[in-house]
Design a protein around this motif. Structure first.
Motif, PDB file in Angstrom:
ATOM      1  N   GLU A  89      -7.851   2.045  -2.886  1.00  7.90           N
ATOM      2  CA  GLU A  89      -6.888   1.163  -3.180  1.00  7.90           C
ATOM      3  C   GLU A  89      -6.562   0.762  -4.741  1.00  7.90           C
ATOM      4  O   GLU A  89      -7.652   0.997  -5.497  1.00  7.90           O
ATOM      5  CB  GLU A  89      -7.165  -0.168  -2.459  1.00  7.90           C
ATOM      6  CG  GLU A  89      -8.262  -0.795  -2.688  1.00  7.90           C
ATOM      7  CD  GLU A  89      -8.336  -2.367  -2.405  1.00  7.90           C
ATOM      8  OE1 GLU A  89      -7.625  -2.824  -2.010  1.00  7.90           O
ATOM      9  OE2 GLU A  89      -9.435  -2.813  -2.538  1.00  7.90           O
ATOM     10  N   VAL A 111      -7.523  -4.486   6.610  1.00 10.24           N
ATOM     11  CA  VAL A 111      -7.940  -2.974   6.770  1.00 10.24           C
ATOM     12  C   VAL A 111      -8.793  -2.817   7.947  1.00 10.24           C
ATOM     13  O   VAL A 111      -9.759  -3.704   8.252  1.00 10.24           O
ATOM     14  CB  VAL A 111      -8.408  -2.319   5.709  1.00 10.24           C
ATOM     15  CG1 VAL A 111      -9.178  -0.947   5.822  1.00 10.24           C
ATOM     16  CG2 VAL A 111      -7.477  -2.506   4.382  1.00 10.24           C
ATOM     17  N   LYS A 125      -4.205   0.509   7.840  1.00  7.27           N
ATOM     18  CA  LYS A 125      -3.968  -0.589   6.655  1.00  7.27           C
ATOM     19  C   LYS A 125      -2.861  -1.406   6.863  1.00  7.27           C
ATOM     20  O   LYS A 125      -1.619  -0.616   6.773  1.00  7.27           O
ATOM     21  CB  LYS A 125      -4.132  -0.180   5.422  1.00  7.27           C
ATOM     22  CG  LYS A 125      -5.424   0.723   5.046  1.00  7.27           C
ATOM     23  CD  LYS A 125      -5.529   1.031   3.771  1.00  7.27           C
ATOM     24  CE  LYS A 125      -7.005   1.675   3.398  1.00  7.27           C
ATOM     25  NZ  LYS A 125      -7.141   2.021   1.892  1.00  7.27           N
ATOM     26  N   GLU A 142     -18.565   3.495  -2.500  1.00  6.75           N
ATOM     27  CA  GLU A 142     -17.489   2.957  -2.955  1.00  6.75           C
ATOM     28  C   GLU A 142     -17.763   2.383  -4.475  1.00  6.75           C
ATOM     29  O   GLU A 142     -19.094   1.773  -4.692  1.00  6.75           O
ATOM     30  CB  GLU A 142     -16.907   1.744  -2.108  1.00  6.75           C
ATOM     31  CG  GLU A 142     -16.048   2.292  -0.862  1.00  6.75           C
ATOM     32  CD  GLU A 142     -15.774   1.339  -0.208  1.00  6.75           C
ATOM     33  OE1 GLU A 142     -15.235   0.296  -0.840  1.00  6.75           O
ATOM     34  OE2 GLU A 142     -15.791   1.405   0.888  1.00  6.75           O
ATOM     35  N   LYS A 169     -18.218  -5.054   0.932  1.00 12.28           N
ATOM     36  CA  LYS A 169     -17.118  -5.635   1.709  1.00 12.28           C
ATOM     37  C   LYS A 169     -17.558  -6.393   3.120  1.00 12.28           C
ATOM     38  O   LYS A 169     -16.806  -7.253   3.667  1.00 12.28           O
ATOM     39  CB  LYS A 169     -16.390  -4.849   1.867  1.00 12.28           C
ATOM     40  CG  LYS A 169     -15.301  -4.415   0.642  1.00 12.28           C
ATOM     41  CD  LYS A 169     -14.127  -4.405   0.539  1.00 12.28           C
ATOM     42  CE  LYS A 169     -13.489  -4.490  -0.754  1.00 12.28           C
ATOM     43  NZ  LYS A 169     -13.206  -2.945  -1.361  1.00 12.28           N
ATOM     44  N   GLU A 218      -4.614   6.438   7.322  1.00  9.87           N
ATOM     45  CA  GLU A 218      -5.029   7.510   6.229  1.00  9.87           C
ATOM     46  C   GLU A 218      -6.318   8.231   6.830  1.00  9.87           C
ATOM     47  O   GLU A 218      -7.073   7.555   7.731  1.00  9.87           O
ATOM     48  CB  GLU A 218      -5.072   6.832   4.937  1.00  9.87           C
ATOM     49  CG  GLU A 218      -5.979   5.772   4.627  1.00  9.87           C
ATOM     50  CD  GLU A 218      -6.116   5.381   3.274  1.00  9.87           C
ATOM     51  OE1 GLU A 218      -5.003   5.246   2.781  1.00  9.87           O
ATOM     52  OE2 GLU A 218      -7.251   5.231   2.815  1.00  9.87           O
ATOM     53  N   GLU A 219      -6.718   9.129   6.228  1.00 13.06           N
ATOM     54  CA  GLU A 219      -7.765   9.900   6.236  1.00 13.06           C
ATOM     55  C   GLU A 219      -8.944   9.089   6.008  1.00 13.06           C
ATOM     56  O   GLU A 219      -8.889   8.210   5.202  1.00 13.06           O
ATOM     57  CB  GLU A 219      -7.836  11.394   5.783  1.00 13.06           C
ATOM     58  CG  GLU A 219      -8.209  11.329   4.257  1.00 13.06           C
ATOM     59  CD  GLU A 219      -8.102  12.722   3.507  1.00 13.06           C
ATOM     60  OE1 GLU A 219      -8.713  13.661   3.855  1.00 13.06           O
ATOM     61  OE2 GLU A 219      -7.378  12.771   2.591  1.00 13.06           O
ATOM     62  N   PHE A 220     -10.026   9.270   6.472  1.00 14.47           N
ATOM     63  CA  PHE A 220     -11.346   8.584   6.463  1.00 14.47           C
ATOM     64  C   PHE A 220     -11.960   9.235   5.183  1.00 14.47           C
ATOM     65  O   PHE A 220     -12.215  10.531   5.051  1.00 14.47           O
ATOM     66  CB  PHE A 220     -12.202   8.606   7.625  1.00 14.47           C
ATOM     67  CG  PHE A 220     -13.582   7.783   7.437  1.00 14.47           C
ATOM     68  CD1 PHE A 220     -13.793   6.609   7.509  1.00 14.47           C
ATOM     69  CD2 PHE A 220     -14.826   8.575   7.127  1.00 14.47           C
ATOM     70  CE1 PHE A 220     -14.775   6.026   7.304  1.00 14.47           C
ATOM     71  CE2 PHE A 220     -15.657   8.057   7.018  1.00 14.47           C
ATOM     72  CZ  PHE A 220     -16.091   6.607   6.881  1.00 14.47           C
ATOM     73  N   LEU A 221     -12.429   8.220   4.176  1.00 12.36           N
ATOM     74  CA  LEU A 221     -13.088   8.723   3.064  1.00 12.36           C
ATOM     75  C   LEU A 221     -14.541   8.607   3.045  1.00 12.36           C
ATOM     76  O   LEU A 221     -15.001   7.330   3.370  1.00 12.36           O
ATOM     77  CB  LEU A 221     -12.730   8.185   1.694  1.00 12.36           C
ATOM     78  CG  LEU A 221     -10.947   8.488   1.470  1.00 12.36           C
ATOM     79  CD1 LEU A 221     -10.666   7.341   0.105  1.00 12.36           C
ATOM     80  CD2 LEU A 221     -10.814   9.934   1.165  1.00 12.36           C
ATOM     81  N   LYS A 242       0.895  -1.195   0.199  1.00 12.59           N
ATOM     82  CA  LYS A 242      -0.085  -0.007   0.167  1.00 12.59           C
ATOM     83  C   LYS A 242       0.802   1.242   0.057  1.00 12.59           C
ATOM     84  O   LYS A 242       0.480   2.309  -0.815  1.00 12.59           O
ATOM     85  CB  LYS A 242      -1.066   0.185   1.127  1.00 12.59           C
ATOM     86  CG  LYS A 242      -1.867  -1.061   1.303  1.00 12.59           C
ATOM     87  CD  LYS A 242      -3.111  -1.081   1.787  1.00 12.59           C
ATOM     88  CE  LYS A 242      -4.171  -2.163   1.821  1.00 12.59           C
ATOM     89  NZ  LYS A 242      -4.894  -2.203   0.729  1.00 12.59           N
TER      90      LYS A 242
HETATM   91  P1  AMP Z   1      -9.012  -1.919   1.113  1.00 12.92           P
HETATM   92  O1  AMP Z   1      -8.174  -3.251   1.347  1.00 12.92           O
HETATM   93  O2  AMP Z   1      -7.743  -0.689   1.222  1.00 12.92           O
HETATM   94  O3  AMP Z   1      -9.660  -1.704  -0.010  1.00 12.92           O
HETATM   95  O4  AMP Z   1      -9.850  -1.508   2.202  1.00 12.92           O
HETATM   96  C1  AMP Z   1     -11.078  -2.424   2.521  1.00 12.92           C
HETATM   97  C2  AMP Z   1     -12.167  -1.630   2.602  1.00 12.92           C
HETATM   98  O5  AMP Z   1     -12.028  -0.457   3.844  1.00 12.92           O
HETATM   99  C3  AMP Z   1     -12.541  -0.586   1.798  1.00 12.92           C
HETATM  100  O6  AMP Z   1     -13.480  -1.158   0.753  1.00 12.92           O
HETATM  101  C4  AMP Z   1     -13.304   0.326   2.245  1.00 12.92           C
HETATM  102  O7  AMP Z   1     -14.703   0.245   2.894  1.00 12.92           O
HETATM  103  C5  AMP Z   1     -12.492   0.466   3.695  1.00 12.92           C
HETATM  104  N1  AMP Z   1     -11.753   1.490   3.874  1.00 12.92           N
HETATM  105  C6  AMP Z   1     -10.612   1.637   3.184  1.00 12.92           C
HETATM  106  N2  AMP Z   1      -9.568   2.788   3.185  1.00 12.92           N
HETATM  107  C7  AMP Z   1     -10.497   3.750   3.570  1.00 12.92           C
HETATM  108  C8  AMP Z   1     -10.633   5.111   3.795  1.00 12.92           C
HETATM  109  N3  AMP Z   1      -9.536   5.878   3.832  1.00 12.92           N
HETATM  110  N4  AMP Z   1     -11.887   5.740   4.337  1.00 12.92           N
HETATM  111  C9  AMP Z   1     -12.966   4.932   4.408  1.00 12.92           C
HETATM  112  N5  AMP Z   1     -12.858   3.661   4.456  1.00 12.92           N
HETATM  113  C10 AMP Z   1     -11.789   2.996   3.938  1.00 12.92           C
END
Ligand code: AMP
Ligand code: GLY
Length: 417
Positions: free
Chosen positions: A273, A153, A143, A182, A204, A175-178, A103
Motif C-alpha cells: 500500500e 483489510v 481491502k 513487511e 500490525k 488481491e493476491e496474497f503476498l 486503494k
Molecule cells: P494495508 O492497509 O493495505 O497496509 O494492509 C494492512 C495489512 O494487511 C498489511 O500490513 C499486511 O500485513 C496485510 N496485507 C495487505 N495486503 C496484503 C497482501 N496482498 N498479502 C498479504 N498481506 C497483506
C-alpha cells in the motif's frame, strides 16, 4: 521558523519532539494535540478536517510552515487550503492524497508507473467478489477501497469471512496474497526530488506472535539488520521515484511524505500500500535515529527545494517503540482511565527512553486515556536488543487500567533468530 503541526497522535508527538529540538524552530504550535505534545508545543483547538479553520489558525499564528500529520485532513484538502493562503505546507494536495485515500487509485498509478504490486481486482458486486476470490484462492486479501485507519483489510483463509467483509464494503480491492516480511519505507518529496528515510518494520496485528486483528500498528523498530543493504536504492528506483514522476505527469504532483508499505516476497519487492503521510508507529523510531534537524527538511519539501538539501545524517543507534493501547482496542476502546508512571519514566529513563502520547488528555492534574492507541514508548540503544530492553523497562513503569501491549516487539530480530 514558526511551525504549526496538525494532528493528535504519537506520530505528531514524535514530529513535535524533533521539531522542538531543532534550533531553527523559534515557535512550535500543535492543533489539536494531546497531553504529551502540550509539553513541547503550544496547543490550539481546531477541527483538523476544516481547511478554512486550519489556514485561519496558521495565518493568525504567523506560521512559516504547516505540517499536516494524519491522512484524513489531507484527503479532505486541508493542505490545499493552507497553500491557498500562501503558507508553505508539508503534506500532499487532496488529489495527490488519493494515493492513500483510494486503494483503486493507487493501483492505477502503480500500473501506469510499472511499480511492482500484488495483482488485484476492484469489485463492486457480490458476483465480482466471488469471481476475484476464486481467481486468487486462499489466503484471501480483501481491502475496503476507502480510508479505514488500518482496519479495512482482512486477510483470511476463511472464504465466508472474506465474502462477508467484501460485501460489507461499497467497493473493495481483492488481491493476491503476498508472502514475506513487511518493510515500511518513507520518502520525503517535493514532487520532483525524492529523499528516502531509513526503513522500519511495523507490527500490525494486535497480539503477540502476529495473532489477532489488524490495528493501526502496535510497535516498530529500525534499522532492519536482516534487510538487503541495497533495498532502499532498489525501492527508490522501482517504486518511489516512478510513483512521484507519474503523479507529476498526471498534473497532480505529490509533495510531502510518501510511505511505501512493502512486502519482501520470494519473487522480489512488492508494494502492499501507499500512505500519504508519516506512518505511526514507524515515525517514532525513524525520527529517533534522524540527526539532521527536521524543520529544514520539511520546509525544503514544502517549498520545492529538496534538490539543494545536503544528504541526511543518521545515528548508528537502533530504536524500538512499543504501543500501549486501551482495553478493547482495536474494537471500541475504553477511554477516560488515568495513566500513571509517566513522571517516573521521564525521571529515570530519559534520555534513552521516553513516552510519546497518542490518545491522551489532561484532566486536572491527571493524564487520562482518550483513544485506542494511548502511548508509544520509544527507546534508543547501541543495538536493537538494548533499545528493546530499555523500551520494555519503561513500559513496565506505566500503569493504565485494562491496557494492552505486545510483549514481542523486535524480539526475534533482537535475538538474531
Ligand atoms: P494495508 O492497509 O493495505 O497496509 O494492509 C494492512 C495489512 O494487511 C498489511 O500490513 C499486511 O500485513 C496485510 N496485507 C495487505 N495486503 C496484503 C497482501 N496482498 N498479502 C498479504 N498481506 C497483506
Ligand atoms: N503503521 C501503519 C500506518 O501508519 O499506516
Amino acid at each position: 521558523m514558526k511551525v504549526l503541526v496538525i494532528g493528535t497522535g504519537a506520530r505528531e508527538h514524535a514530529l513535535c519532539r524533533s521539531l522542538s529540538l531543532d534550533p531553527d524552530v523559534t515557535a512550535l504550535h500543535c492543533a489539536p494535540g494531546n497531553a504529551g505534545i502540550a509539553e513541547v508545543a503550544e496547543l490550539h483547538q481546531v477541527d483538523a478536517l476544516d481547511g478554512a479553520a486550519v489556514s485561519a489558525l496558521a495565518a493568525e499564528l504567523g506560521a512559516d510552515l504547516v505540517v499536516v500529520g494524519p491522512e484524513a485532513p489531507l484527503v479532505a484538502g486541508v493542505a490545499d487550503a493552507v497553500r491557498e493562503v500562501g503558507i508553505p505546507v508539508f503534506g500532499p494536495s487532496k488529489e495527490a492524497a488519493q494515493l492513500e485515500g483510494s486503494k483503486a487509485f493507487a493501483k492505477d498509478v502503480m500500473a501506469a508507473a510499472e511499480v511492482p504490486t500484488a495483482r488485484s481486482y476492484v469489485c463492486t458486486t457480490p458476483e465480482e467478489v466471488e469471481r476475484a476470490l476464486d481467481a486468487f484462492g486462499a489466503p484471501y486479501v480483501v481491502k475496503d477501497d476507502g480510508l479505514a485507519a488500518g482496519k479495512g483489510v482482512v486477510v483470511t483463509g476463511d472464504l465466508e469471512a472474506a465474502k462477508a467483509h467484501a460485501n460489507a464494503c461499497e467497493r473493495v480491492v481483492i488481491e493476491e496474497f503476498l508472502d514475506g516480511p513487511e518493510v515500511s519505507l518513507f520518502a520525503i518529496t517535493d514532487g520532483v526530488t525524492v529523499v528516502p528515510l531509513q526503513p522500519a518494520q511495523d507490527f500490525k496485528r494486535a497480539l503477540d506472535g502476529d495473532e489477532g486483528p489488524n490495528t493501526g500498528g502496535m510497535g516498530a523498530y529500525s534499522p532492519l539488520p536482516w534487510a538487503d543493504p541495497k533495498l532502499v536504492d532498489e525501492v527508490m528506483e522501482s517504486v518511489l521515484q516512478p510513483t512521484v514522476d507519474e503523479m507529476r505527469r498526471r498534473g497532480t504532483p505529490f509533495s510531502g511524505l510518501l510511505y511505501a508499505g512493502l512486502a519482501i516476497t520470494s519473487r522480489g519487492v512488492r508494494v502492499i500500500e501507499f500512505n500519504a503521510r508519516f506512518g505511526d508507529p514507524e515515525t517514532q523510531v525513524v525520527l529517533a535515529r534522524l540527526k539532521t534537524p527536521l524543520a529544514g527538511i520539511l520546509m525544503a519539501a514544502a517549498t520545492g527545494n529538496l534538490a539543494d538539501l545536503p544528504p541526511l545524517r543518521w545515528s548508528d543507534e537502533a530504536a524500538v517503540t512499543v504501543v500501549i493501547a486501551s482495553h478493547n482496542y482495536p474494537g471500541t476502546p475504553r477511554t477516560g482511565d488515568p495513566i500513571t508512571g509517566l513522571d517516573e519514566v521521564a525521571a529515570e529513563h530519559a534520555p534513552h527512553a521516553y513516552v510519546l502520547h497518542a490518545g491522551t488528555r489532561q484532566e486536572g492534574d491527571a493524564v487520562v486515556s482518550a483513544g485506542g492507541r494511548v502511548l508509544s514508548v520509544t527507546a534508543s540503544g547501541q543495538d536493537l536488543s538494548e533499545a528493546r530492553d530499555r523500551a520494555y523497562r519503561a513500559v513496565g513503569r506505566i500503569r493504565l487500567d485494562g491496557s494492552q501491549h505486545r510483549t514481542d516487539i523486535a524480539a526475534k530480530v533482537a535475538s538474531g533468530t
